[in-house]
Design an enzyme around this catalytic site. Structure first.
Site, PDB file in Angstrom:
ATOM      1  N   LYS A 170      43.693  49.580  45.553  1.00 36.17           N
ATOM      2  CA  LYS A 170      42.295  49.193  45.294  1.00 36.17           C
ATOM      3  C   LYS A 170      41.864  48.225  46.391  1.00 36.17           C
ATOM      4  CE  LYS A 170      41.086  46.483  41.685  1.00 36.17           C
ATOM      5  NZ  LYS A 170      40.606  45.277  42.392  1.00 36.17           N
TER       6      LYS A 170
ATOM      7  N   GLU B 163      32.435  44.993  38.785  1.00 36.30           N
ATOM      8  CA  GLU B 163      32.776  43.745  38.090  1.00 36.30           C
ATOM      9  C   GLU B 163      31.570  42.808  38.005  1.00 36.30           C
ATOM     10  OE1 GLU B 163      36.411  41.908  39.352  1.00 36.30           O
ATOM     11  OE2 GLU B 163      36.035  40.100  38.172  1.00 36.30           O
TER      12      GLU B 163
ATOM     13  N   GLU C  40      38.617  45.758  47.660  1.00 33.82           N
ATOM     14  CA  GLU C  40      37.348  45.118  47.304  1.00 33.82           C
ATOM     15  C   GLU C  40      36.333  45.268  48.438  1.00 33.82           C
ATOM     16  OE1 GLU C  40      37.788  41.085  45.993  1.00 33.82           O
ATOM     17  OE2 GLU C  40      39.397  41.588  44.587  1.00 33.82           O
TER      18      GLU C  40
ATOM     19  N   SER D  57      44.776  39.392  40.753  1.00 28.88           N
ATOM     20  CA  SER D  57      44.585  38.365  39.719  1.00 28.88           C
ATOM     21  C   SER D  57      45.931  37.785  39.298  1.00 28.88           C
ATOM     22  CB  SER D  57      43.850  38.950  38.510  1.00 28.88           C
ATOM     23  OG  SER D  57      44.518  40.102  38.035  1.00 28.88           O
TER      24      SER D  57
HETATM   25  O1  KIV Z   1      42.797  41.684  40.260  1.00 28.36           O
HETATM   26  C1  KIV Z   1      42.331  42.164  39.212  1.00 28.36           C
HETATM   27  O2  KIV Z   1      42.870  41.961  38.103  1.00 28.36           O
HETATM   28  C2  KIV Z   1      41.139  42.984  39.288  1.00 28.36           C
HETATM   29  C3  KIV Z   1      40.475  43.391  38.008  1.00 28.36           C
HETATM   30  C4  KIV Z   1      39.857  42.236  37.338  1.00 28.36           C
HETATM   31  C5  KIV Z   1      39.543  44.504  38.192  1.00 28.36           C
HETATM   32  O3  KIV Z   1      40.711  43.300  40.349  1.00 28.36           O
END
Ligand code: KIV
Length: 283
Positions: free
Chosen positions: A132, A201, A134, A65
């Protein structure tokens, strides 16, 4: 040094906190077992990480993000492994004691195990404690390979922003029963693949609650209701730093935009009145 702790640590003295903080992957399991909510917030730079270093949040997420929040893009697709590593390094410098998760960027898990390993290595060498990833379908084997290689992986299902073009926008996901069923299957597949926690999410609250109850790993929700094992927010939304963006699922816990404007206004005023700098501020 050998760490025989349970993966949680007490917050810095002086802070009135009920819960100890998560400090490694075991801490996530311990938090779920004890019913302690996990608190995660995004960070992208040293300045904000330094301010968050002593805050009672468990975990910092260097989210892709960053592309939207920091770089002004319309989506997260522009993030690259190198850019994510740069943001990760900056956050680690500001909050070396925090558990830091870095986002694997667009397509990083879709080009096979070797490519994913290279990207994860870049992020881990930048100081991340975990990555993380997705989605699930088509790359759970990649996630399993990373986990078996010693890289802690956090999963992310529901409104996975890297799929925004396929979704046709940032929309609530898994409302239809067949999509909800698929999400449950994906969550279970990710748990089997070895993820230590799962971000959910923008999915219906009831579905998030069911998924949370069905898993032994903690779920961390954003727009997924209060039934998750923890919550994550984008820092700038949480601090009210983005005046034009007020998503329904977020809450402004501070009026940061007003604070910024007020500070800038006071500075401009003082310069124009000739009251800044004064004698003490001059050489
Ligand atoms: O990129 C991000 O900030 C995220 C969160 C919104 C979980 O993946």
């Amino acid at each position: 040094m050998e760490d025989c702790g349970g993966g949680v640590t007490q917050p810095p003295s002086g802070q009135a906190l009920a819960a100890p903080l998560v400090r490694n992957v075991d801490g996530f399991a311990a938090a779920k077992a004890s019913g302690t909510k996990v608190v995660m917030v995004t960070a992208y730079d040293t300045w904000s990480a330094r301010l968050l270093a002593d805050a009672p949040v468990d975990c910092l997420l260097v989210g892709d993000s960053a592309m939207m929040v920091v770089h002004g893009d319309k989506d997260t697709l522009g993030a690259t492994p190198e850019l994510m590593a740069m943001h990760t390094r900056a956050v680690v410098r500001g909050a070396p004691g925090k558990f830091i998760v870095a986002d694997m960027p667009f397509l990083a898990a879709r080009k096979g195990e070797a490519h994913a390993l290279d990207c994860a290595a870049l992020l881990m060498r930048a100081g991340a404690h975990a990555v993380k990833i997705e989605g699930a379908q088509g790359h759970t084997h990649v996630i399993r390979h990373l986990v078996e290689s010693g890289i802690p992986v956090m999963g992310h299902l529901g409104l996975t922003p890297q799929w925004v073009r396929r979704f046709g926008g940032f929309k609530v996901q898994a409302r239809a029963p067949e999509d909800a069923g698929q999400l449950k299957e994906d969550a279970s597949a990710l748990e089997q693949a070895g993820v230590f926690a799962l971000v959910l999410e923008c999915i219906p609250e009831a579905l998030a609650t069911q998924v949370t109850a069905s898993l032994s790993i903690p779920t961390i929700g954003i727009g997924a209701g209060p039934g998750c094992d923890g919550q994550v927010l984008v820092l700038h939304d949480m601090l009210g730093l983005n005046p034009d963006f007020r998503p329904r699922f977020s809450r402004r816990f501070a009026e940061g935009d007003a604070l910024f404007r007020e500070g800038a206004g006071r500075f401009a005023d003082a310069v124009r009145k000739g009251t800044f700098p004064d004698k003490g501020e001059s050489f």
